[in-house]
Design a protein around this motif. Structure first.
Motif, PDB file in Angstrom:
ATOM      1  N   ASP A   1       0.816  -1.213   0.000  1.00  0.00           N
ATOM      2  CA  ASP A   1       0.000   0.000   0.000  1.00  0.00           C
ATOM      3  C   ASP A   1       0.848   1.260   0.000  1.00  0.00           C
ATOM      4  O   ASP A   1       0.383   2.329  -0.419  1.00  0.00           O
ATOM      5  CB  ASP A   1      -0.923   0.016   1.218  1.00  0.00           C
ATOM      6  N   TYR A   2       2.079   1.153   0.478  1.00  0.00           N
ATOM      7  CA  TYR A   2       2.934   2.332   0.596  1.00  0.00           C
ATOM      8  C   TYR A   2       4.088   2.340  -0.411  1.00  0.00           C
ATOM      9  O   TYR A   2       4.897   3.271  -0.390  1.00  0.00           O
ATOM     10  CB  TYR A   2       3.514   2.415   2.011  1.00  0.00           C
ATOM     11  N   VAL A   3       4.179   1.340  -1.271  1.00  0.00           N
ATOM     12  CA  VAL A   3       5.302   1.258  -2.214  1.00  0.00           C
ATOM     13  C   VAL A   3       5.029   2.164  -3.410  1.00  0.00           C
ATOM     14  O   VAL A   3       3.994   2.063  -4.069  1.00  0.00           O
ATOM     15  CB  VAL A   3       5.524  -0.187  -2.682  1.00  0.00           C
ATOM     16  N   SER A   4       5.971   3.049  -3.687  1.00  0.00           N
ATOM     17  CA  SER A   4       5.863   3.956  -4.829  1.00  0.00           C
ATOM     18  C   SER A   4       7.155   3.886  -5.637  1.00  0.00           C
ATOM     19  O   SER A   4       8.251   3.949  -5.078  1.00  0.00           O
ATOM     20  CB  SER A   4       5.615   5.391  -4.352  1.00  0.00           C
ATOM     21  N   VAL A   5       7.021   3.743  -6.959  1.00  0.00           N
ATOM     22  CA  VAL A   5       8.168   3.718  -7.878  1.00  0.00           C
ATOM     23  C   VAL A   5       8.206   5.051  -8.616  1.00  0.00           C
ATOM     24  O   VAL A   5       7.264   5.400  -9.338  1.00  0.00           O
ATOM     25  CB  VAL A   5       8.062   2.554  -8.880  1.00  0.00           C
ATOM     26  N   ASP A   6       9.277   5.807  -8.436  1.00  0.00           N
ATOM     27  CA  ASP A   6       9.425   7.127  -9.056  1.00  0.00           C
ATOM     28  C   ASP A   6      10.625   7.118  -9.991  1.00  0.00           C
ATOM     29  O   ASP A   6      11.598   6.385  -9.779  1.00  0.00           O
ATOM     30  CB  ASP A   6       9.609   8.216  -7.995  1.00  0.00           C
ATOM     31  N   VAL A   7      10.547   7.961 -11.041  1.00  0.00           N
ATOM     32  CA  VAL A   7      11.614   8.047 -12.039  1.00  0.00           C
ATOM     33  C   VAL A   7      12.005   9.505 -12.216  1.00  0.00           C
ATOM     34  O   VAL A   7      11.138  10.394 -12.307  1.00  0.00           O
ATOM     35  CB  VAL A   7      11.159   7.457 -13.395  1.00  0.00           C
ATOM     36  N   TRP A   8      13.306   9.764 -12.255  1.00  0.00           N
ATOM     37  CA  TRP A   8      13.845  11.105 -12.503  1.00  0.00           C
ATOM     38  C   TRP A   8      15.046  10.984 -13.429  1.00  0.00           C
ATOM     39  O   TRP A   8      15.791  10.003 -13.378  1.00  0.00           O
ATOM     40  CB  TRP A   8      14.279  11.757 -11.185  1.00  0.00           C
ATOM     41  N   ASP A   9      15.240  11.981 -14.320  1.00  0.00           N
ATOM     42  CA  ASP A   9      16.445  11.974 -15.148  1.00  0.00           C
ATOM     43  C   ASP A   9      16.905  13.395 -15.428  1.00  0.00           C
ATOM     44  O   ASP A   9      16.246  14.379 -15.046  1.00  0.00           O
ATOM     45  CB  ASP A   9      16.235  11.189 -16.446  1.00  0.00           C
TER      46      ASP A   9
ATOM     47  N   ASN B   1       2.910  -0.945 -16.311  1.00  0.00           N
ATOM     48  CA  ASN B   1       3.808  -2.111 -16.447  1.00  0.00           C
ATOM     49  C   ASN B   1       4.503  -2.472 -15.135  1.00  0.00           C
ATOM     50  O   ASN B   1       5.608  -3.023 -15.145  1.00  0.00           O
ATOM     51  CB  ASN B   1       4.863  -1.870 -17.531  1.00  0.00           C
ATOM     52  N   VAL B   2       3.861  -2.164 -14.018  1.00  0.00           N
ATOM     53  CA  VAL B   2       4.430  -2.477 -12.701  1.00  0.00           C
ATOM     54  C   VAL B   2       3.442  -3.350 -11.929  1.00  0.00           C
ATOM     55  O   VAL B   2       2.270  -2.990 -11.789  1.00  0.00           O
ATOM     56  CB  VAL B   2       4.738  -1.195 -11.903  1.00  0.00           C
ATOM     57  N   ASP B   3       3.923  -4.507 -11.445  1.00  0.00           N
ATOM     58  CA  ASP B   3       3.106  -5.422 -10.638  1.00  0.00           C
ATOM     59  C   ASP B   3       3.549  -5.344  -9.183  1.00  0.00           C
ATOM     60  O   ASP B   3       4.738  -5.176  -8.889  1.00  0.00           O
ATOM     61  CB  ASP B   3       3.250  -6.873 -11.113  1.00  0.00           C
ATOM     62  N   LYS B   4       2.578  -5.519  -8.289  1.00  0.00           N
ATOM     63  CA  LYS B   4       2.866  -5.565  -6.861  1.00  0.00           C
ATOM     64  C   LYS B   4       2.204  -6.799  -6.261  1.00  0.00           C
ATOM     65  O   LYS B   4       1.027  -7.061  -6.518  1.00  0.00           O
ATOM     66  CB  LYS B   4       2.354  -4.309  -6.160  1.00  0.00           C
ATOM     67  N   TRP B   5       2.983  -7.537  -5.472  1.00  0.00           N
ATOM     68  CA  TRP B   5       2.478  -8.730  -4.792  1.00  0.00           C
ATOM     69  C   TRP B   5       2.777  -8.617  -3.305  1.00  0.00           C
ATOM     70  O   TRP B   5       3.925  -8.396  -2.913  1.00  0.00           O
ATOM     71  CB  TRP B   5       3.140  -9.993  -5.346  1.00  0.00           C
ATOM     72  N   GLN B   6       1.745  -8.772  -2.485  1.00  0.00           N
ATOM     73  CA  GLN B   6       1.948  -8.850  -1.047  1.00  0.00           C
ATOM     74  C   GLN B   6       2.483 -10.233  -0.699  1.00  0.00           C
ATOM     75  O   GLN B   6       2.006 -11.246  -1.230  1.00  0.00           O
ATOM     76  CB  GLN B   6       0.633  -8.602  -0.309  1.00  0.00           C
TER      77      GLN B   6
ATOM     78  N   VAL C   1       7.759  -6.008  -5.944  1.00  0.00           N
ATOM     79  CA  VAL C   1       7.386  -5.091  -7.021  1.00  0.00           C
ATOM     80  C   VAL C   1       8.260  -5.414  -8.231  1.00  0.00           C
ATOM     81  O   VAL C   1       9.482  -5.535  -8.116  1.00  0.00           O
ATOM     82  CB  VAL C   1       7.546  -3.621  -6.576  1.00  0.00           C
ATOM     83  N   SER C   2       7.610  -5.603  -9.381  1.00  0.00           N
ATOM     84  CA  SER C   2       8.340  -6.014 -10.582  1.00  0.00           C
ATOM     85  C   SER C   2       7.698  -5.380 -11.805  1.00  0.00           C
ATOM     86  O   SER C   2       6.562  -4.898 -11.767  1.00  0.00           O
ATOM     87  CB  SER C   2       8.337  -7.543 -10.716  1.00  0.00           C
ATOM     88  N   GLY C   3       8.434  -5.398 -12.903  1.00  0.00           N
ATOM     89  CA  GLY C   3       7.925  -4.840 -14.150  1.00  0.00           C
ATOM     90  C   GLY C   3       9.054  -4.231 -14.944  1.00  0.00           C
ATOM     91  O   GLY C   3      10.225  -4.620 -14.814  1.00  0.00           O
ATOM     92  N   HIS C   4       8.722  -3.258 -15.791  1.00  0.00           N
ATOM     93  CA  HIS C   4       9.767  -2.586 -16.559  1.00  0.00           C
ATOM     94  C   HIS C   4       9.392  -1.116 -16.758  1.00  0.00           C
ATOM     95  O   HIS C   4       8.214  -0.731 -16.725  1.00  0.00           O
ATOM     96  CB  HIS C   4       9.995  -3.267 -17.912  1.00  0.00           C
ATOM     97  N   LEU C   5      10.419  -0.301 -16.943  1.00  0.00           N
ATOM     98  CA  LEU C   5      10.273   1.133 -17.176  1.00  0.00           C
ATOM     99  C   LEU C   5      10.981   1.496 -18.473  1.00  0.00           C
ATOM    100  O   LEU C   5      12.035   0.935 -18.788  1.00  0.00           O
ATOM    101  CB  LEU C   5      10.888   1.937 -16.026  1.00  0.00           C
ATOM    102  N   MET C   6      10.407   2.418 -19.224  1.00  0.00           N
ATOM    103  CA  MET C   6      11.070   2.979 -20.395  1.00  0.00           C
ATOM    104  C   MET C   6      11.670   4.315 -19.966  1.00  0.00           C
ATOM    105  O   MET C   6      10.944   5.273 -19.676  1.00  0.00           O
ATOM    106  CB  MET C   6      10.090   3.164 -21.541  1.00  0.00           C
TER     107      MET C   6
END
Length: 422
Positions: A53-61, A73-78, A242-247
């Motif tokens: 519930d608190y997991v956040s994936v952030d991207v910066w460049d 494209n991001v999966d989360k499994w408890q 948390v799994s998946g892929h980022l472009m």
């Protein structure tokens, strides 16, 4: 002498043929001419002590990209206590925003709630069989957050670490002094809170009715299981995969995982970003079980040129509060050319990694950061062999050179050992 010449030519012929049939792996460094604007980043990371519930994936460049809470494209499994997947927490789904109610007269609500402290909490739990407790942060949440009238109202409580409170406010149901998991996570309105409390009380009455009928026919273990069933008790382990892929753009940047919530204020002291990197790689994923081309090419590549995911199955555990691992990754594109045709070529990405613990102030929430930078150079790994005309030239040189050399040796020996005339 002729027999000796034939033996020497035979040995040299076999050696030259073996060298022609053999190949070697050569490497070179060239400028990376890849013009694609983005690169794929694949990840599979297990957070050992952070709820989904608190997991956040952030991207910066460096181009100014700043994407918060990426869900595409991001999966989360408890996870359960053994680390196995237990509950699917979503894919491409935004976090649900909790509804609140504003109360004009907050002072009236104070009379329906008991303020709990570290000192009176144990005694209060002994005196009350059931309680609905609101763990809140006095500095971030006012008295009008969620306090509907009624005897089952949340009780204010200011203990943090003892009760393992990760976010404020946390609403938790207690029975006989023990917390009933999972915590309440629905709307913080009068109707929703009262309905939740009534449901708990009704289920408790149903259990008491069952217990009065089956007390002597069941064992204590069966009674305990039945109570957990009526309480809707589901022990909750905070682990999340948390799994998946980022472009991501082909410029220096980072993606980071941190604790974040639209409806909570995170307790920095209880935010543990210890994690296991199950997999991390760049570029299109390579499945050796399905991709015959990749399997054929990689079989010919030495191990030192196959650093595609060196962080796989690595543990990064912090042992103190206000700490988190930061990872620094240098990515190098690698062209594997095991032949002249495209079917024998493969574009991959190798990377080197360094990790270190970063210390945070008490008010800042730690984050697991993965900083990456793509090298402007590219490594070319290719198979080299001798050309056919080089092989024929060498054979001719062997034949001619052998005859010439042995002819000179024969002439010299003849002159040395030739009988002298008197």
């Amino acid at each position: 002498m002729s027999l000796c010449a034939m033996i020497i030519m035979g040995v040299l012929f076999l050696s030259e043929t073996w060298a022609f049939a053999s190949t070697r792996i050569a490497t070179s460094i060239v400028l990376d001419e890849n013009e694609e604007p983005q690169i794929r980043l694949n990840f599979n990371i297990t957070l050992l002590d952070l709820h989904c519930d608190y997991v956040s994936v952030d991207v910066w460049d460096a181009l100014g990209t700043n994407r918060q809470n990426v869900t595409k494209n991001v999966d989360k499994w408890q996870l359960d206590e053994a680390g196995a997947r237990r509950i699917f927490s979503g894919r491409n789904r935004e976090a649900r925003e909790v509804k609140h109610e504003e109360h004009e007269n907050a002072d009236e609500l104070q009379g329906h709630a008991v303020e709990l402290t570290k000192q009176n909490f144990p005694d209060f739990m002994k005196e009350h069989d059931m309680a609905f407790v609101d763990m809140f942060d006095p500095g971030a949440f006012g008295v009008n957050d969620s306090h509907p009238p009624g005897k089952s109202l949340p009780k204010r409580f200011k203990k943090k670490r003892e009760q393992k409170i990760m976010a404020f406010p946390t609403l938790r149901w207690y029975h006989a002094g023990q917390a009933v998991q999972p915590d309440y996570k629905m709307d913080r309105t009068v109707q929703a809170l009262v309905a939740y409390a009534k449901r708990k009380l009704e289920m408790d009455e149903k259990y008491k009715e069952w217990f009065s009928k089956n007390e002597h026919q069941t064992t204590p273990e069966e009674q305990d299981k039945k109570r957990q069933l009526y309480q809707q008790q589901r022990p909750e382990h905070p682990g999340c995969q948390v799994s998946g892929h980022l472009m991501v753009n082909r410029v220096p940047g980072n993606f980071h995982i941190e604790a974040k919530s639209k409806s909570h204020n995170l307790n920095a002291a209880m935010t543990n970003l210890s994690h296991v990197v199950n997999h991390l790689s760049f570029g299109p994923p390579i499945d050796l079980n399905q991709d015959r081309k990749a399997r054929r090419i990689l079989k010919q590549v030495p191990e030192e040129h196959r650093q595609f995911s060196p962080m796989d199955d690595s543990d990064y555990v912090t042992k103190q509060y206000h700490q988190a691992f930061h990872h620094y990754i240098k990515v190098v594109s690698t062209h594997l050319n095991m032949g002249t045709s495209d079917t024998n070529s493969l574009l991959t990405y190798q990377f080197l990694e360094q990790s270190q613990i970063v210390y945070y102030s008490e008010v800042n929430v730690p984050e697991a950061r993965f900083s990456y930078d793509l090298s402007p150079m590219s490594v070319v790994v290719e198979k080299e062999g001798r050309k056919w005309y080089d092989y024929l030239t060498s054979l001719c040189a062997i034949i001619g050179g052998t005859f010439t050399t042995l002819g000179l040796i024969d002439a010299t020996l003849y002159k040395v050992f030739k009988p002298k005339k008197l």
